[in-house]
Design a protein around this motif. Structure first.
Motif, short mmCIF file in Angstrom:
data_model
loop_
_atom_site.label_atom_id
_atom_site.label_comp_id
_atom_site.label_asym_id
_atom_site.label_seq_id
_atom_site.Cartn_x
_atom_site.Cartn_y
_atom_site.Cartn_z
N ARG A 41 0.83 -1.14 0.04
CA ARG A 41 0.08 0.07 -0.08
C ARG A 41 0.90 1.29 0.07
NH1 ARG A 41 -5.19 -1.72 0.96
NH2 ARG A 41 -5.44 -3.74 2.12
N ILE A 42 2.14 1.18 0.11
CA ILE A 42 3.05 2.27 0.35
C ILE A 42 3.90 2.46 -0.89
CG2 ILE A 42 4.98 3.21 1.47
CD1 ILE A 42 3.99 1.62 3.80
N GLN A 43 3.67 3.65 -1.36
CA GLN A 43 4.57 4.13 -2.83
C GLN A 43 5.82 4.76 -2.51
OE1 GLN A 43 2.64 7.00 -5.25
NE2 GLN A 43 3.54 5.99 -7.07
N ILE A 44 5.92 5.59 -1.31
CA ILE A 44 7.11 6.24 -0.86
C ILE A 44 7.10 6.10 0.70
CG2 ILE A 44 8.17 8.54 -0.62
CD1 ILE A 44 6.93 9.48 -3.37
N TYR A 45 8.38 5.54 0.94
CA TYR A 45 8.68 5.60 2.36
C TYR A 45 9.95 6.31 2.97
CZ TYR A 45 8.48 3.69 7.28
OH TYR A 45 8.41 3.49 8.40
N ASP A 46 9.99 7.75 3.30
CA ASP A 46 10.86 8.53 3.48
C ASP A 46 11.31 8.37 5.19
OD1 ASP A 46 11.10 8.92 1.04
OD2 ASP A 46 10.33 10.89 1.01
N GLY A 56 15.20 -0.07 3.17
CA GLY A 56 13.87 0.13 2.11
C GLY A 56 13.74 1.66 1.97
N ALA A 57 14.14 2.52 2.84
CA ALA A 57 13.82 4.14 2.67
C ALA A 57 14.10 4.57 1.32
CB ALA A 57 14.28 4.65 3.86
N LYS A 58 13.26 5.40 0.60
CA LYS A 58 13.66 5.90 -0.49
C LYS A 58 14.43 7.19 -0.20
CE LYS A 58 11.68 7.75 -4.64
NZ LYS A 58 10.44 8.21 -5.30
N SER A 59 14.19 8.02 0.57
CA SER A 59 15.16 9.27 0.75
C SER A 59 15.28 9.30 2.50
CB SER A 59 14.42 10.48 0.24
OG SER A 59 14.33 10.43 -0.90
N VAL A 60 16.41 9.81 2.77
CA VAL A 60 16.68 10.00 4.30
C VAL A 60 16.98 11.56 4.50
CG1 VAL A 60 17.92 9.34 6.41
CG2 VAL A 60 17.46 7.69 4.47
#
Length: 661
Positions: free
Chosen positions: A469-474, A490-494
């Motif tokens: 259900r998650i497209q972006i996880y920052d 799995g984080a896209k941006s930090v």
């Protein structure tokens, strides 16, 4: 299996130069504390000897609890002989030494009385050659099964295992080399349980994982059901627990050769630690000790001869070569492994260890005498270990005299930095609440605010339904040292600077156990910036454990945990709440969420109003706890410590805000 009732008669104790001892106050940890030469190590040896000499009568006497069925079943076969065997033993002890005519009259009379009882019992349950042989066979079986559940780790034994690993370290050494080294050099009897098959299995484990991956053809569910993966999970969890490092396996190469009558598969795997090749030389001395413990516990857990979760573990001076936090981690890790049915028995000089134990686990050893847990034991233990001067004694005595040892523990922890948790448990109610929040949405953009090591991310990712259900996880955290680890998870941006957060980007911004650690001077900035980062229909979610289990000092003003009424004061009456399914956590875990268009702009006046609410509620709870005079529950003492801190911390925060422009 663990001690429930323990009796050392004068004769038993005399063999080890100790005084007689009797107690029925044992939990899953027994810590012997005292000066050098007080008798701690001798008492450990006496306990070890008693366990090794167990017989069927110990089962009848309820010396132990959580006894394996195979032992109780066999003990029952000869339980009818308990009385006559006990009388025979007593008779033999009275007859020792001088001839009968030289003994005092009262001893002679007692011998005659016991002999009469034996003759009477013999008429119904004779103790003859056949029954003696049966008793011997059953006692041998009981001792054999008990030996599987006894693990003694002495400083000399542990040093031998550590040296066997360290012996050949003159180059970059692989994980497999370490296993081979310990196998070749291990000579200590205590570690004979670590058999060749377990060591060889560990060496081959990454290859087996690579092969299983090929055979299951990318089916993750099938792969995770394989034995190799389960072993890998155990080893990985131990290294995470002891070292805080992430062990992973990688596939180096694989070949599939097709023949007329068969197909041959060759797969090669290897280990990495925190995404780098395993290099033992990079470990500090303390890390090498923790690694050795992790390796030992892995091998014991995978050895079919060792029933670890049912074991009695005896360790003399577990704190050797470990810094205080590592000492605590070691004890807590072993406690977690043995759980409720095993027992950890230690002799220690470490204040760090005893300060993190339950009040009832501490036994003081002084001048060869064991003192059972009481209100004076913790104070006397500290006095023996530290040699406090008189003016310190009054302070320590005041702390110890509180209704619960737990309050002292909690208050002490409130001078430590917050603990960064590696991984949430699978049944963590806070993870459950987060899954509830997203269960009816798709293509979500999420910001994990205060992500730490990514404990929330890792558990969310394990749930395929939630992760889909998650497209972006920052992730956002002011500490940059976990950036790479969080990205790997799995984080896209930090982000490490709140100014870098984009406006109108996220559907959900979630703070799990984070708001209470933020300095009060940053609350307005953080919440107002979070509001800007939310989409029009987005919402902020704050999840807090209102019964914080471990004290901490995140900043000079301490932690500030908001409950429901304080959250409504801060954000307004539009705050809605989710509750965990478990009754145990319904009044403990608070999950408040509010849509972005309902979030008021946070200023100093709102913060002071919120803090006054927290202060008032904390004082109300403190008064209520004090009125519970007869409640000596450890949990109540911890809550008293928590609310006392919240009362003081809220006052400090109010004072800070009132003195700033």
């Amino acid at each position: 299996m663990r001690f429930k009732n323990l009796i050392f008669t004068e004769k038993d104790a005399e063999k080890f130069g100790l005084e007689q001892f009797k107690s029925s106050r044992f939990g899953n940890v027994l810590a012997l504390v005292g000066k050098n030469g007080s008798g701690k190590t001798r008492f450990l040896k006496a306990l070890e000897t008693k366990i090794k000499n167990i017989d069927f009568r110990d089962i009848n006497r309820s010396t132990y609890e959580f006894i394996p069925t195979i032992i109780t079943t066999n003990a029952q076969l000869v339980s009818h002989l308990f009385e006559i065997v006990t009388l025979q033993e007593e008779l033999a002890q009275l007859q020792q030494g001088s001839e009968i005519y030289q003994k005092p009259n009262e001893i002679v009379q007692k011998i005659e009385d016991i002999q009469f009882q034996i003759n009477k019992i013999n008429l119904k349950t004779p103790l003859n050659t056949k029954t003696r042989r049966q008793i011997e066979q059953i006692n041998n079986l009981i001792r054999k099964e008990t030996k599987k559940r006894l693990k003694v780790i002495k400083p000399s034994d542990f040093r031998a295992l550590h040296a066997s690993i360290d012996k050949t370290i003159d180059q970059n050494i692989t994980f497999q080399n370490i296993i081979d080294s310990s196998q070749e050099n291990i000579e200590v009897d205590e570690f004979s349980m670590i058999n060749q098959s377990a060591l060889t299995y560990l060496q081959r484990l990454p290859h087996k994982l690579a092969l299983d991956d090929i055979e299951t053809r990318g089916d993750e569910k099938k792969f995770k059901k394989r034995v190799a993966y389960k072993r890998y999970k155990l080893l990985r969890s131990l290294l995470q627990e002891f070292l805080g490092k992430n062990l992973e396996w990688k596939s180096r190469s694989s070949n599939i050769d097709e023949h007329d009558d068969h197909v041959s598969i060759k797969a090669t795997g290897y280990w990495t630690l925190d995404s780098r090749g395993f290099d033992y030389n990079e470990f500090s001395d303390g890390e090498k000790v923790l690694f050795t413990y992790a390796l030992l516990l892995f091998l014991l857990n995978t050895n079919p001869r060792v029933k670890f979760s049912e074991s009695i573990i005896i360790i003399d001076e577990p704190e050797l070569n470990l810094h205080p936090k590592a000492q605590i981690k070691l004890i807590q890790s072993i406690q977690e492994l043995i759980k409720d049915h095993g027992q950890l028995i230690i002799a220690t000089h470490s204040l760090s260890i005893i300060a993190n134990l339950d009040y009832g686990s501490i036994f003081l050893v002084r001048n060869n005498k064991i003192h059972t847990p009481s209100s004076s034991v913790p104070f006397d233990s500290i006095d023996d270990l530290m040699g406090f001067d008189e003016h310190y004694n009054k302070i320590v005595e005041f702390l110890i005299s509180t209704p619960s040892w737990a309050m002292t523990n909690f208050m002490g922890q409130c001078f430590d930095d917050p603990k960064v948790f590696e991984l949430a448990t699978k049944n963590d109610p806070q993870i459950e609440l987060f899954k509830k929040l997203v269960q009816n949405s798709q293509n979500l953009s999420i910001l994990d605010f205060g992500s730490g090591k990514g404990r929330l991310l890792e558990r969310v990712k394990e749930s395929e339904t939630t992760w889909s259900r998650i497209q972006i996880y920052d992730c956002f955290d002011i500490n940059s040292k976990f950036n790479e680890l969080v990205k790997l998870k799995g984080a896209k941006s930090v982000f490490n600077d709140i100014k870098d957060l984009e406006d109108n980007k996220y559907d959900i911004v979630v703070l799990v156990n984070v708001l209470h650690e933020i300095h009060i001077k940053d609350w307005s900035l953080s919440i107002n910036k979070i509001k800007k980062s939310l989409k029009t229909n987005g919402f902020i979610t704050i999840i807090e454990d209102t019964k914080l289990p471990i004290g901490e000092l995140p900043n000079e003003h301490g932690f500030l945990i908001l409950g429901k009424s304080e959250m409504q004061t801060l954000f307004g009456s539009e705050v809605k709440f989710f509750h965990p399914n478990s009754e145990r956590y319904k009044d403990r875990i608070v999950c408040g969420f509010i849509h972005s268009d309902k979030i008021k702009r946070i200023d100093k006046n709102i913060l002071i109003k919120t803090l006054n609410k927290l202060k008032t509620n904390s004082l109300k709870d403190i008064i209520e706890y004090r009125q519970m005079e007869k409640n000596h529950d450890l949990g109540m003492g911890r809550l008293f410590g928590l609310k006392s801190n919240l009362y003081v911390n809220s006052e400090l925060a109010i004072e800070y805000l009132e003195n700033t422009k």
